[in-house]
Design a protein around this motif. Structure first.
Motif, PDB file in Angstrom:
ATOM      1  N   THR A 100       3.620  -2.351  -8.040  1.00  0.00           N
ATOM      2  CA  THR A 100       4.866  -1.703  -8.434  1.00  0.00           C
ATOM      3  C   THR A 100       4.504  -0.373  -9.078  1.00  0.00           C
ATOM      4  O   THR A 100       3.465  -0.263  -9.732  1.00  0.00           O
ATOM      5  CB  THR A 100       5.652  -2.573  -9.438  1.00  0.00           C
ATOM      6  OG1 THR A 100       4.804  -2.875 -10.564  1.00  0.00           O
ATOM      7  CG2 THR A 100       6.110  -3.863  -8.785  1.00  0.00           C
ATOM      8  N   SER A 150      -6.196 -10.543  -7.844  1.00  0.00           N
ATOM      9  CA  SER A 150      -5.151  -9.698  -8.431  1.00  0.00           C
ATOM     10  C   SER A 150      -5.647  -8.290  -8.731  1.00  0.00           C
ATOM     11  O   SER A 150      -4.849  -7.361  -8.916  1.00  0.00           O
ATOM     12  CB  SER A 150      -4.616 -10.333  -9.723  1.00  0.00           C
ATOM     13  OG  SER A 150      -5.646 -10.429 -10.696  1.00  0.00           O
ATOM     14  N   MET A 172       6.110  -1.013  -0.448  1.00  0.00           N
ATOM     15  CA  MET A 172       5.953  -1.635  -1.762  1.00  0.00           C
ATOM     16  C   MET A 172       7.215  -2.409  -2.137  1.00  0.00           C
ATOM     17  O   MET A 172       8.322  -1.892  -2.028  1.00  0.00           O
ATOM     18  CB  MET A 172       5.626  -0.584  -2.828  1.00  0.00           C
ATOM     19  CG  MET A 172       4.217  -0.028  -2.708  1.00  0.00           C
ATOM     20  SD  MET A 172       3.828   1.243  -3.930  1.00  0.00           S
ATOM     21  CE  MET A 172       3.824   0.276  -5.429  1.00  0.00           C
ATOM     22  N   GLN A 206      -2.254  -5.899   0.518  1.00  0.00           N
ATOM     23  CA  GLN A 206      -2.348  -5.869  -0.945  1.00  0.00           C
ATOM     24  C   GLN A 206      -1.500  -4.785  -1.623  1.00  0.00           C
ATOM     25  O   GLN A 206      -0.893  -5.037  -2.662  1.00  0.00           O
ATOM     26  CB  GLN A 206      -3.818  -5.676  -1.358  1.00  0.00           C
ATOM     27  CG  GLN A 206      -4.742  -6.809  -0.937  1.00  0.00           C
ATOM     28  CD  GLN A 206      -4.484  -8.096  -1.694  1.00  0.00           C
ATOM     29  OE1 GLN A 206      -3.777  -8.120  -2.693  1.00  0.00           O
ATOM     30  NE2 GLN A 206      -5.063  -9.195  -1.223  1.00  0.00           N
ATOM     31  N   PRO A 208       1.437  -3.337  -0.967  1.00  0.00           N
ATOM     32  CA  PRO A 208       2.862  -3.607  -1.213  1.00  0.00           C
ATOM     33  C   PRO A 208       3.132  -4.519  -2.409  1.00  0.00           C
ATOM     34  O   PRO A 208       4.263  -4.573  -2.900  1.00  0.00           O
ATOM     35  CB  PRO A 208       3.306  -4.291   0.104  1.00  0.00           C
ATOM     36  CG  PRO A 208       2.404  -3.731   1.129  1.00  0.00           C
ATOM     37  CD  PRO A 208       1.076  -3.622   0.442  1.00  0.00           C
ATOM     38  N   LYS A 209       2.105  -5.204  -2.895  1.00  0.00           N
ATOM     39  CA  LYS A 209       2.274  -6.072  -4.060  1.00  0.00           C
ATOM     40  C   LYS A 209       2.349  -5.277  -5.357  1.00  0.00           C
ATOM     41  O   LYS A 209       2.752  -5.806  -6.390  1.00  0.00           O
ATOM     42  CB  LYS A 209       1.116  -7.074  -4.144  1.00  0.00           C
ATOM     43  CG  LYS A 209       1.022  -8.027  -2.956  1.00  0.00           C
ATOM     44  CD  LYS A 209      -0.189  -8.937  -3.070  1.00  0.00           C
ATOM     45  CE  LYS A 209      -0.322  -9.841  -1.847  1.00  0.00           C
ATOM     46  NZ  LYS A 209      -1.519 -10.713  -1.930  1.00  0.00           N
ATOM     47  N   PRO A 217      -5.587  -4.714  -5.433  1.00  0.00           N
ATOM     48  CA  PRO A 217      -4.735  -3.532  -5.238  1.00  0.00           C
ATOM     49  C   PRO A 217      -5.208  -2.308  -6.012  1.00  0.00           C
ATOM     50  O   PRO A 217      -5.182  -1.183  -5.495  1.00  0.00           O
ATOM     51  CB  PRO A 217      -3.362  -4.011  -5.734  1.00  0.00           C
ATOM     52  CG  PRO A 217      -3.378  -5.479  -5.486  1.00  0.00           C
ATOM     53  CD  PRO A 217      -4.793  -5.903  -5.785  1.00  0.00           C
ATOM     54  N   SER A 267       1.685 -12.219   7.126  1.00  0.00           N
ATOM     55  CA  SER A 267       0.787 -12.263   5.971  1.00  0.00           C
ATOM     56  C   SER A 267      -0.510 -12.989   6.297  1.00  0.00           C
ATOM     57  O   SER A 267      -1.603 -12.558   5.915  1.00  0.00           O
ATOM     58  CB  SER A 267       1.474 -12.941   4.782  1.00  0.00           C
ATOM     59  OG  SER A 267       2.576 -12.176   4.340  1.00  0.00           O
ATOM     60  N   GLU A 311       8.564  -8.144   1.042  1.00  0.00           N
ATOM     61  CA  GLU A 311       7.887  -9.426   1.235  1.00  0.00           C
ATOM     62  C   GLU A 311       7.728  -9.684   2.735  1.00  0.00           C
ATOM     63  O   GLU A 311       8.701  -9.763   3.469  1.00  0.00           O
ATOM     64  CB  GLU A 311       8.692 -10.561   0.592  1.00  0.00           C
ATOM     65  CG  GLU A 311       7.966 -11.897   0.605  1.00  0.00           C
ATOM     66  CD  GLU A 311       8.699 -12.951  -0.198  1.00  0.00           C
ATOM     67  OE1 GLU A 311       8.383 -14.142  -0.016  1.00  0.00           O
ATOM     68  OE2 GLU A 311       9.585 -12.590  -0.998  1.00  0.00           O
TER      69      GLU A 311
END
Length: 299
Positions: free
Chosen positions: A52, A116, A175, A47, A49-50, A119, A184, A178
């Motif tokens: 920013t 969502s 971060m 989570q 790395p998703k 994180p 994953s 992908e």
């Protein structure tokens, strides 16, 4: 709806398994170790790395530390006003300050706000509550109990060798990266075990004994943890005009029940063990109601 059914059912299963003596006494520890060493690191790597880098990422960190700071000051003031013993004060400085922001926070916030939000939950937990547990929690247990000694070296080692923290450091460097779909899926499979296993462990450790003489500190602890802490978070967000997903997650996290690990630390340090266990046990159940009301108010 299915998330709440899972939460209640998993805790109930753990509680009744404990009452029926089906599992060994080490079962809660084993389940928690699996979550800490495998499930939670997998979720963090999946989570974080998703995210920013932005102000939104800092909001959970700022809110978590400010809430704990002001809550601790309030506990000290109340303890002085009511002349609580050193043991009770030490207990409240742990269970009324440190929240169950991962084991309870992840499923509850996910149930209200979706995946969502996870994180931000992990940032609040790992860069807020966990570091506070390792540093602040160790200091409090040491200061209020004559049974343990602590050094800066021990605290540093606890933080640097904690598996979720190691995963967090690695995830921060990843971060924007992908992952391969296979990786994953593997991480997702391991991370999906955190909710049922952690909540069954919660049920296995629930205790509801409440001595009458502990009613006052018990009530004060839950008032501060479940009511005043989220109010402090709301005030902080209002002052800085934060009104987004990160701020709502932070407010919800501030309202989580007392941390089971904090109760365990208090008990091991001899800081009012019965009171600590009761605050954690009842706090978890009451938090289902308080977090539901809170989310309705802030959303």
């Amino acid at each position: 709806m299915e998330n709440f059914v899972l939460i209640i059912l998993a805790i109930a299963i753990g509680y009744f398994i404990n009452r029926l003596n089906i599992f060994s006494k080490d079962a809660p520890s084993i389940l928690n170790q699996f979550v800490i060493y495998i499930s939670l690191p997998a979720m963090i790597l999946l989570q974080i790395p998703k995210l920013t880098f932005s102000m939104d990422t800092l909001i959970p960190i700022i809110v978590s530390w400010m809430v704990m700071f002001f809550s601790a000051i309030l506990v000290l003031l109340v303890a002085k006003i009511f002349s609580f013993s050193k043991e009770i004060t030490g207990s409240l400085m742990l269970v009324a300050i440190l929240g169950n922001t991962s084991f309870m926070g992840i499923p509850i916030v996910n149930a209200y706000m979706g995946e969502s939000s996870i994180p931000y939950v992990l940032v609040y937990d790992q860069l807020g509550t966990f570091i506070a547990l390792a540093i602040y929690g160790t200091f409090i247990a040491s200061y209020y109990s004559s049974k343990s000694k602590i050094t800066f070296k021990i605290i540093t080692l606890k933080v640097l060798t904690f598996p979720p923290f190691i995963s967090l450091v690695a995830a921060l460097f990843l971060m924007g990266v992908e992952f391969n779909p296979i990786l994953s899926k593997v991480l997702a499979s391991f991370s999906s075990t955190i909710v049922p296993m952690a909540l069954v462990a919660v049920g296995l450790q629930l205790q509801f004994k409440l001595p009458r003489e502990d009613l006052k500190p018990f009530s004060i602890a839950l008032l501060i943890k479940l009511i005043i802490a989220p109010i402090i978070a709301i005030i902080i967000c209002k002052i800085f005009s934060w009104d987004n997903q990160a701020s709502i997650v932070s407010i919800m996290e501030a309202a989580m029940a007392p941390m089971i690990t904090a109760g365990a630390i208090a008990s091991m340090a001899g800081l009012a063990p019965r009171l600590s266990s009761a605050i954690v046990g009842y706090g978890i159940l009451i938090s289902f109601i308080t977090t539901a009301i809170l989310f309705k108010l802030i959303s």
